[in-house]
Design a protein around this motif. Structure first.
Motif, PDB file in Angstrom:
ATOM      1  N   GLY A 115       0.782  -1.232   0.000  1.00 13.27           N
ATOM      2  CA  GLY A 115       0.000   0.000   0.000  1.00 13.27           C
ATOM      3  C   GLY A 115       0.810   1.277   0.000  1.00 13.27           C
ATOM      4  N   ARG A 116       1.975   1.266   0.682  1.00 15.48           N
ATOM      5  CA  ARG A 116       2.822   2.455   0.765  1.00 15.48           C
ATOM      6  C   ARG A 116       4.207   2.056   1.259  1.00 15.48           C
ATOM      7  NH1 ARG A 116      -1.448   4.650   4.799  1.00 15.48           N
ATOM      8  NH2 ARG A 116      -1.264   3.084   6.390  1.00 15.48           N
ATOM      9  N   ALA A 117       5.157   2.940   1.072  1.00 10.89           N
ATOM     10  CA  ALA A 117       6.539   2.688   1.487  1.00 10.89           C
ATOM     11  C   ALA A 117       6.631   2.676   3.017  1.00 10.89           C
ATOM     12  CB  ALA A 117       7.454   3.765   0.926  1.00 10.89           C
ATOM     13  N   PRO A 118       7.646   2.016   3.574  1.00  8.71           N
ATOM     14  CA  PRO A 118       7.791   1.986   5.038  1.00  8.71           C
ATOM     15  C   PRO A 118       7.803   3.382   5.676  1.00  8.71           C
ATOM     16  CG  PRO A 118       9.240   0.364   4.074  1.00  8.71           C
ATOM     17  CD  PRO A 118       8.646   1.145   2.929  1.00  8.71           C
ATOM     18  N   ALA A 119       8.510   4.329   5.092  1.00  7.77           N
ATOM     19  CA  ALA A 119       8.558   5.687   5.655  1.00  7.77           C
ATOM     20  C   ALA A 119       7.173   6.336   5.639  1.00  7.77           C
ATOM     21  CB  ALA A 119       9.558   6.539   4.887  1.00  7.77           C
ATOM     22  N   ALA A 120       6.417   6.099   4.592  1.00  4.03           N
ATOM     23  CA  ALA A 120       5.065   6.648   4.510  1.00  4.03           C
ATOM     24  C   ALA A 120       4.145   5.983   5.528  1.00  4.03           C
ATOM     25  CB  ALA A 120       4.511   6.481   3.101  1.00  4.03           C
ATOM     26  N   THR A 121       4.353   4.689   5.760  1.00  2.09           N
ATOM     27  CA  THR A 121       3.571   3.985   6.780  1.00  2.09           C
ATOM     28  C   THR A 121       3.854   4.593   8.148  1.00  2.09           C
ATOM     29  OG1 THR A 121       3.588   1.942   5.500  1.00  2.09           O
ATOM     30  CG2 THR A 121       3.096   1.745   7.846  1.00  2.09           C
ATOM     31  N   ARG A 122       5.137   4.788   8.448  1.00  2.00           N
ATOM     32  CA  ARG A 122       5.496   5.415   9.735  1.00  2.00           C
ATOM     33  C   ARG A 122       4.811   6.780   9.880  1.00  2.00           C
ATOM     34  NH1 ARG A 122      10.842   3.388   8.565  1.00  2.00           N
ATOM     35  NH2 ARG A 122      11.428   1.872  10.142  1.00  2.00           N
ATOM     36  N   ALA A 123       4.916   7.599   8.856  1.00  2.00           N
ATOM     37  CA  ALA A 123       4.350   8.950   8.913  1.00  2.00           C
ATOM     38  C   ALA A 123       2.833   8.917   9.103  1.00  2.00           C
ATOM     39  CB  ALA A 123       4.707   9.723   7.647  1.00  2.00           C
ATOM     40  N   ALA A 124       2.180   7.960   8.469  1.00  2.00           N
ATOM     41  CA  ALA A 124       0.721   7.881   8.536  1.00  2.00           C
ATOM     42  C   ALA A 124       0.219   7.274   9.843  1.00  2.00           C
ATOM     43  CB  ALA A 124       0.192   7.067   7.357  1.00  2.00           C
ATOM     44  N   VAL A 125       0.987   6.345  10.412  1.00  2.00           N
ATOM     45  CA  VAL A 125       0.484   5.526  11.516  1.00  2.00           C
ATOM     46  C   VAL A 125       1.010   5.950  12.884  1.00  2.00           C
ATOM     47  CG1 VAL A 125       0.571   3.171  12.425  1.00  2.00           C
ATOM     48  CG2 VAL A 125       0.053   3.552  10.024  1.00  2.00           C
ATOM     49  N   LEU A 129      -0.813   5.975  16.683  1.00  2.00           N
ATOM     50  CA  LEU A 129      -0.395   4.922  17.616  1.00  2.00           C
ATOM     51  C   LEU A 129       0.096   5.526  18.924  1.00  2.00           C
ATOM     52  CD1 LEU A 129       1.554   2.173  15.632  1.00  2.00           C
ATOM     53  CD2 LEU A 129      -0.569   1.937  16.903  1.00  2.00           C
ATOM     54  N   ARG A 130       0.929   6.536  18.823  1.00  2.00           N
ATOM     55  CA  ARG A 130       1.449   7.168  20.044  1.00  2.00           C
ATOM     56  C   ARG A 130       0.325   7.810  20.857  1.00  2.00           C
ATOM     57  NH1 ARG A 130       6.691   8.884  16.800  1.00  2.00           N
ATOM     58  NH2 ARG A 130       8.050   7.220  17.522  1.00  2.00           N
ATOM     59  N   GLU A 131      -0.612   8.438  20.178  1.00  2.00           N
ATOM     60  CA  GLU A 131      -1.758   9.033  20.866  1.00  2.00           C
ATOM     61  C   GLU A 131      -2.588   7.956  21.566  1.00  2.00           C
ATOM     62  OE1 GLU A 131      -5.791  11.158  19.313  1.00  2.00           O
ATOM     63  OE2 GLU A 131      -3.907  11.930  18.494  1.00  2.00           O
ATOM     64  N   THR A 132      -2.786   6.843  20.910  1.00  4.00           N
ATOM     65  CA  THR A 132      -3.544   5.740  21.495  1.00  4.00           C
ATOM     66  C   THR A 132      -2.817   5.170  22.699  1.00  4.00           C
ATOM     67  OG1 THR A 132      -4.524   5.228  19.354  1.00  4.00           O
ATOM     68  CG2 THR A 132      -4.555   3.471  21.015  1.00  4.00           C
ATOM     69  N   ALA A 133      -1.501   4.989  22.604  1.00  2.00           N
ATOM     70  CA  ALA A 133      -0.716   4.471  23.733  1.00  2.00           C
ATOM     71  C   ALA A 133      -0.839   5.407  24.937  1.00  2.00           C
ATOM     72  CB  ALA A 133       0.740   4.290  23.332  1.00  2.00           C
ATOM     73  N   VAL A 134      -0.771   6.699  24.707  1.00  5.46           N
ATOM     74  CA  VAL A 134      -0.899   7.674  25.801  1.00  5.46           C
ATOM     75  C   VAL A 134      -2.273   7.551  26.458  1.00  5.46           C
ATOM     76  CG1 VAL A 134      -1.077  10.157  26.289  1.00  5.46           C
ATOM     77  CG2 VAL A 134       0.832   9.277  24.946  1.00  5.46           C
ATOM     78  N   ALA A 135      -3.320   7.378  25.682  1.00  3.98           N
ATOM     79  CA  ALA A 135      -4.674   7.237  26.231  1.00  3.98           C
ATOM     80  C   ALA A 135      -4.803   5.958  27.052  1.00  3.98           C
ATOM     81  CB  ALA A 135      -5.705   7.258  25.106  1.00  3.98           C
ATOM     82  N   ILE A 136      -4.249   4.857  26.566  1.00  9.43           N
ATOM     83  CA  ILE A 136      -4.297   3.592  27.314  1.00  9.43           C
ATOM     84  C   ILE A 136      -3.501   3.732  28.610  1.00  9.43           C
ATOM     85  CG2 ILE A 136      -3.624   1.158  27.301  1.00  9.43           C
ATOM     86  CD1 ILE A 136      -4.118   1.232  24.226  1.00  9.43           C
ATOM     87  N   GLU A 137      -2.340   4.383  28.534  1.00 11.78           N
ATOM     88  CA  GLU A 137      -1.515   4.582  29.732  1.00 11.78           C
ATOM     89  C   GLU A 137      -2.258   5.404  30.780  1.00 11.78           C
ATOM     90  OE1 GLU A 137       2.729   4.347  27.335  1.00 11.78           O
ATOM     91  OE2 GLU A 137       1.930   6.305  27.897  1.00 11.78           O
ATOM     92  N   ALA A 138      -3.002   6.404  30.354  1.00 16.05           N
ATOM     93  CA  ALA A 138      -3.791   7.211  31.291  1.00 16.05           C
ATOM     94  C   ALA A 138      -4.847   6.344  31.969  1.00 16.05           C
ATOM     95  CB  ALA A 138      -4.447   8.386  30.563  1.00 16.05           C
ATOM     96  N   ASP A 139      -5.496   5.471  31.209  1.00 17.96           N
ATOM     97  CA  ASP A 139      -6.481   4.558  31.791  1.00 17.96           C
ATOM     98  C   ASP A 139      -5.821   3.596  32.774  1.00 17.96           C
ATOM     99  OD1 ASP A 139      -8.513   5.740  30.354  1.00 17.96           O
ATOM    100  OD2 ASP A 139      -8.588   4.166  28.813  1.00 17.96           O
ATOM    101  N   LEU A 140      -4.635   3.099  32.440  1.00 19.15           N
ATOM    102  CA  LEU A 140      -3.926   2.190  33.345  1.00 19.15           C
ATOM    103  C   LEU A 140      -3.549   2.888  34.649  1.00 19.15           C
ATOM    104  CD1 LEU A 140      -1.537   0.220  30.961  1.00 19.15           C
ATOM    105  CD2 LEU A 140      -3.557  -0.645  32.156  1.00 19.15           C
ATOM    106  N   ARG A 141      -3.161   4.156  34.571  1.00 21.60           N
ATOM    107  CA  ARG A 141      -2.816   4.889  35.798  1.00 21.60           C
ATOM    108  C   ARG A 141      -4.033   5.011  36.707  1.00 21.60           C
ATOM    109  NH1 ARG A 141       0.307   7.697  32.204  1.00 21.60           N
ATOM    110  NH2 ARG A 141      -1.226   9.345  31.921  1.00 21.60           N
ATOM    111  N   VAL A 142      -5.188   5.305  36.121  1.00 25.69           N
ATOM    112  CA  VAL A 142      -6.408   5.407  36.930  1.00 25.69           C
ATOM    113  C   VAL A 142      -6.775   4.042  37.487  1.00 25.69           C
ATOM    114  CG1 VAL A 142      -8.889   5.891  36.851  1.00 25.69           C
ATOM    115  CG2 VAL A 142      -7.286   7.443  35.738  1.00 25.69           C
ATOM    116  N   ALA A 143      -6.786   3.014  36.655  1.00 24.22           N
ATOM    117  CA  ALA A 143      -7.149   1.676  37.115  1.00 24.22           C
ATOM    118  C   ALA A 143      -6.153   1.168  38.150  1.00 24.22           C
ATOM    119  CB  ALA A 143      -7.205   0.709  35.930  1.00 24.22           C
ATOM    120  N   GLY A 144      -4.900   1.515  38.012  1.00 25.71           N
ATOM    121  CA  GLY A 144      -3.867   1.067  38.941  1.00 25.71           C
ATOM    122  C   GLY A 144      -4.047   1.603  40.342  1.00 25.71           C
ATOM    123  N   ARG A 145      -4.783   2.690  40.480  1.00 24.47           N
ATOM    124  CA  ARG A 145      -5.052   3.243  41.809  1.00 24.47           C
ATOM    125  C   ARG A 145      -6.043   2.381  42.590  1.00 24.47           C
ATOM    126  NH1 ARG A 145      -6.714   9.073  40.023  1.00 24.47           N
ATOM    127  NH2 ARG A 145      -5.076   9.343  38.497  1.00 24.47           N
TER     128      ARG A 145
END
Length: 152
Positions: A115-125, A129-145
């Motif tokens: 579908g696209r070159a590796p560099a284009a995949t990185r730029a698009a994805v 992904l990083r935003e999603t990881a941050v959101a999951i981490e925030a949920d884990l911090r709350v649940a961890g309490r």
């Protein structure tokens, strides 16, 4: 994003052949030809982007692919695997960390390599992904309490 996404954890392969990833959640792509990774399925950690991210987060782990590969994953903060687990499959993943900073899971996207070159995949994805990881981490911090979150 129109690609398949998944959340995986690092486990010990049942056959004792080495670390593997177990996919614990996923969403298929909204396409006719899609990559589908079912929750509960396993794959060799060294051959997947989520696996490489989690292996790179382990202390003093270099894996079968040697230290340079995992050092690159550590330096980049993500893994991109192209045509290794399956021909035509490209995946990108980032770590999900608990409140202590330990990588407890990886969130990734799988797509067709053509579908696209590796560099284009990185730029698009990677931003999503990083935003999603941050959101999951925030949920884990709350649940961890409130209750311990066991990690295999």
């Amino acid at each position: 994003m129109r690609d398949s996404a998944s959340l995986a954890v690092l486990t010990t392969d049942a056959a004792g052949t080495g670390p593997s990833v177990r996919y614990v959640a996923g969403t298929p792509a909204a396409r006719i030809m899609s990559v589908t990774i079912s929750p509960g399925s396993r794959a060799p950690a060294h051959a997947t982007a989520p696996g490489r991210v989690l292996l790179a987060a382990r202390p003093a782990h270099h894996g079968a692919d040697g230290p340079a590969l995992l050092d690159g994953v550590r330096a980049d903060g993500h893994a991109l695997v192209d045509d290794e687990l399956e021909a035509g499959l490209r995946s990108v993943a980032v770590a999900v960390r608990d409140r202590t900073g330990r990588a407890v899971a990886a969130v990734g996207v799988s797509t067709h390599a053509a579908g696209r070159a590796p560099a284009a995949t990185r730029a698009a994805v990677l931003p999503a992904l990083r935003e999603t990881a941050v959101a999951i981490e925030a949920d884990l911090r709350v649940a961890g309490r409130y209750l311990p979150v066991p990690v295999p």
